[in-house]
Design a protein around this motif. Structure first.
Motif, PDB file in Angstrom:
ATOM      1  N   GLU A 158      43.161  47.670  36.524  1.00 39.86           N
ATOM      2  CA  GLU A 158      42.869  49.026  35.932  1.00 39.86           C
ATOM      3  C   GLU A 158      43.349  49.161  34.874  1.00 39.86           C
ATOM      4  OE1 GLU A 158      44.136  51.538  39.269  1.00 39.86           O
ATOM      5  OE2 GLU A 158      42.414  51.663  40.372  1.00 39.86           O
ATOM      6  N   GLN A 170      35.872  45.922  43.021  1.00 38.74           N
ATOM      7  CA  GLN A 170      36.554  47.216  42.701  1.00 38.74           C
ATOM      8  C   GLN A 170      36.098  47.739  41.599  1.00 38.74           C
ATOM      9  OE1 GLN A 170      37.639  48.400  45.653  1.00 38.74           O
ATOM     10  NE2 GLN A 170      37.230  46.431  46.749  1.00 38.74           N
ATOM     11  N   PHE A 171      35.471  46.852  40.543  1.00 36.49           N
ATOM     12  CA  PHE A 171      35.174  47.507  39.462  1.00 36.49           C
ATOM     13  C   PHE A 171      33.576  47.373  38.954  1.00 36.49           C
ATOM     14  CE2 PHE A 171      39.632  46.367  39.356  1.00 36.49           C
ATOM     15  CZ  PHE A 171      40.193  47.158  38.852  1.00 36.49           C
ATOM     16  N   PRO A 172      33.089  48.513  38.067  1.00 36.90           N
ATOM     17  CA  PRO A 172      31.829  48.032  37.900  1.00 36.90           C
ATOM     18  C   PRO A 172      31.513  47.119  36.724  1.00 36.90           C
ATOM     19  CG  PRO A 172      32.760  49.917  36.561  1.00 36.90           C
ATOM     20  CD  PRO A 172      33.810  49.442  37.527  1.00 36.90           C
ATOM     21  N   ARG A 189      40.518  39.572  26.808  1.00 39.90           N
ATOM     22  CA  ARG A 189      41.311  38.875  27.576  1.00 39.90           C
ATOM     23  C   ARG A 189      40.380  38.310  28.647  1.00 39.90           C
ATOM     24  NH1 ARG A 189      47.285  39.936  29.016  1.00 39.90           N
ATOM     25  NH2 ARG A 189      46.653  42.079  29.547  1.00 39.90           N
ATOM     26  N   LEU A 243      44.590  36.993  31.123  1.00 39.11           N
ATOM     27  CA  LEU A 243      45.568  37.772  32.159  1.00 39.11           C
ATOM     28  C   LEU A 243      45.402  36.973  33.405  1.00 39.11           C
ATOM     29  CD1 LEU A 243      46.744  40.324  33.171  1.00 39.11           C
ATOM     30  CD2 LEU A 243      44.619  41.326  33.514  1.00 39.11           C
ATOM     31  N   MET A 246      30.584  48.835  30.476  1.00 46.15           N
ATOM     32  CA  MET A 246      31.936  47.974  30.188  1.00 46.15           C
ATOM     33  C   MET A 246      31.641  46.706  29.507  1.00 46.15           C
ATOM     34  SD  MET A 246      34.697  47.994  33.323  1.00 46.15           S
ATOM     35  CE  MET A 246      35.195  46.501  33.783  1.00 46.15           C
ATOM     36  N   VAL A 298      39.673  51.310  33.344  1.00 53.22           N
ATOM     37  CA  VAL A 298      38.868  52.128  34.294  1.00 53.22           C
ATOM     38  C   VAL A 298      39.525  52.093  35.590  1.00 53.22           C
ATOM     39  CG1 VAL A 298      36.591  51.942  33.125  1.00 53.22           C
ATOM     40  CG2 VAL A 298      37.535  50.218  35.130  1.00 53.22           C
ATOM     41  N   LYS A 299      39.171  53.193  36.354  1.00 56.50           N
ATOM     42  CA  LYS A 299      39.840  53.469  37.751  1.00 56.50           C
ATOM     43  C   LYS A 299      38.984  52.471  38.706  1.00 56.50           C
ATOM     44  CE  LYS A 299      43.458  55.665  38.404  1.00 56.50           C
ATOM     45  NZ  LYS A 299      44.726  55.085  39.295  1.00 56.50           N
ATOM     46  N   SER A 300      39.659  51.765  39.753  1.00 55.02           N
ATOM     47  CA  SER A 300      38.638  51.113  40.600  1.00 55.02           C
ATOM     48  C   SER A 300      37.840  51.936  41.364  1.00 55.02           C
ATOM     49  CB  SER A 300      39.574  50.158  41.562  1.00 55.02           C
ATOM     50  OG  SER A 300      40.584  51.124  42.163  1.00 55.02           O
ATOM     51  N   ARG A 330      33.122  40.235  29.845  1.00 52.73           N
ATOM     52  CA  ARG A 330      34.246  39.707  30.258  1.00 52.73           C
ATOM     53  C   ARG A 330      33.978  38.222  30.851  1.00 52.73           C
ATOM     54  NH1 ARG A 330      39.607  41.526  29.446  1.00 52.73           N
ATOM     55  NH2 ARG A 330      39.173  43.890  29.251  1.00 52.73           N
ATOM     56  N   GLU A 371      44.073  46.672  32.694  1.00 54.74           N
ATOM     57  CA  GLU A 371      43.309  46.056  31.535  1.00 54.74           C
ATOM     58  C   GLU A 371      41.835  46.496  31.167  1.00 54.74           C
ATOM     59  OE1 GLU A 371      44.290  43.470  29.939  1.00 54.74           O
ATOM     60  OE2 GLU A 371      42.654  42.650  29.149  1.00 54.74           O
ATOM     61  N   PHE A 372      41.233  46.889  32.313  1.00 49.62           N
ATOM     62  CA  PHE A 372      39.742  47.404  32.014  1.00 49.62           C
ATOM     63  C   PHE A 372      39.955  48.724  31.556  1.00 49.62           C
ATOM     64  CE2 PHE A 372      38.202  44.314  35.802  1.00 49.62           C
ATOM     65  CZ  PHE A 372      38.046  43.300  34.867  1.00 49.62           C
TER      66      PHE A 372
END
Lengths: 274, 274
Positions: free
Chosen positions: B100, A27-29, A63, A87, A1, B105-107, A4, B102-103
């Protein structure tokens, strides 16, 4: 990823923004860079944060994510101005407005959990609970156990001290903690000073291999840290708690938060019913 | 305002739901009854909570407010079923979905901040920081001050201990604390063991009247607690910090969270840049 940056912007300490933002980000890598901007309580300060967000956007080409807890509407509007490249996740606007409708009253735009701590009963209780935990750490004092909300028992280094401090700091719960030591196992009964308070006792146990590792960091090569000794102590402590009918859990894979939550759910101290 | 019940429902500890919910509720002049329902990680458990919410609604005649942090969608859908009489504030759905997008990807639907604490570097650092704060409380040890992130100084009972424990617990910051005592004022200089570490020193001061009140609770009627003595100590300590060029603030009307946030903002320990 891609890289950010995440901003936590608040008119108070930003603890709420950060706690909440982190649980969303988990919840995100992603391992974003954190930028904390607490005490943003004027339009001018908010404008500076927007400039910083926009510079970050120019530099990184992505962003920035902005978690905001801003009570004042003018400050909030400044952060969400059209030229802000972030955001913005506005935690107040999203949830305060439906509650205003539900309660049929306007919100009072109060900043922070404690408007003036020196006048807050809840805050005073938290500080007293921290002092209580420190005074009753490691079985230092059997005095005042009657006013304890919870008494944690378990072998040395099973996680009692951080848990009792957390209970105090987060919930204002007075938690004493009491080590179970080889002498107790020889006598084959709970320390006598605990006997009258069994309903508020809660046990912590731990995997012996993990315990040995933790103790080795403190006293390398000692009998105290030896795996065989840890195994014996844990076995004896669990047998004793089982016999005494004290609820217990293993701290091995649990965070302080999880341990504390389980204790409160099981013991249900009166103080928490508010 | 009419009586209300607020539910905090989470598949983890619910700390996030509660922290956030409380800061939202603080915007309203309400003292709702709190019901915590942690570890709600199955449809069946969620269904039981819905039943409880609905019974509360029947009894009180007012919609319960529900702050939810549920990662699993099926569990979340159960709580938000049409027959649920609560006003559900779903903190995850609201913010995870735009991220999700914005990135791109799925959480990953991870529950809690630490999936297994025994493997988490961040968690180990927090526990180490708590142990450090305890070992370096009240100037107990001048060893290892080189690895402290922050050293708090101030007169006895100015708020150093709870602040250093909070810094450890919340941020994993290693904070030592060092009392300024009459001997230091007579010598008219900072304790010598602090001299090499001035850039990471931060001072706490306190209103003398408030200090006298706090000390009286500990040692009623003592010289230590006497207002005139407190005035003198505070005056001397502030003069010393000013001369040494140590930043400081007054803890009198501030919560631990506010004090800690200000310290981190001013000292900016390297450890926090992550």
């Amino acid at each position: 990823m891609p890289h950010r940056t995440v901003f936590f912007v608040s008119d108070g300490t930003g603890i709420t923004a950060e706690t909440f933002g982190n649980s969303i980000l988990a919840q995100f890598p992603t391992q974003p860079r954190h930028v904390r901007r607490p005490f943003i309580d004027s339009i001018e300060k908010a404008r500076q944060v927007v400039d910083e967000i926009n510079r970050t956007f120019e530099r990184e080409g992505k962003r920035p994510i902005v978690f905001a807890t801003l009570v004042n509407e003018a400050v909030r509007d400044t952060l969400q101005a059209d030229d802000c490249k972030g955001l913005v996740m506005d935690m107040f606007r999203t949830f305060v407005e439906p509650l205003e409708a539900e309660f049929g009253v306007k919100s009072n735009h109060r900043v922070g959990r404690f408007s003036d701590v020196s006048k807050s009963h809840e805050y005073t209780e938290r500080i007293e609970a921290i002092n209580f935990a420190l005074a009753h750490d490691d079985g230092q004092s059997a005095r005042n156990l009657d006013i304890a909300d919870v008494i944690l028992v378990g072998v040395s280094r099973s996680g009692k001290t951080p848990t009792s401090l957390y209970l105090a700091m987060q919930h204002g719960i007075k938690a004493a903690n009491y080590p179970l030591i080889p002498e107790d196992f020889e006598r084959n009964e709970l320390p006598s000073s605990l006997a009258p308070y069994k309903p508020k006792c809660f046990g912590l146990t731990i995997d012996p291999a993990r315990l040995a590792q933790i103790r080795h960091e403190r006293r390398p090569g000692s009998r105290y840290a030896a795996l065989e000794n840890c195994r014996q102590e844990v076995r004896d402590a669990e047998a004793m708690m089982r016999r005494a009918g004290i609820p217990w859990l293993s701290s091995t894979h649990k965070s302080i938060e999880e341990i504390a939550t389980t204790i409160l759910r099981d013991i249900q101290p009166e103080r928490l019913v508010y």
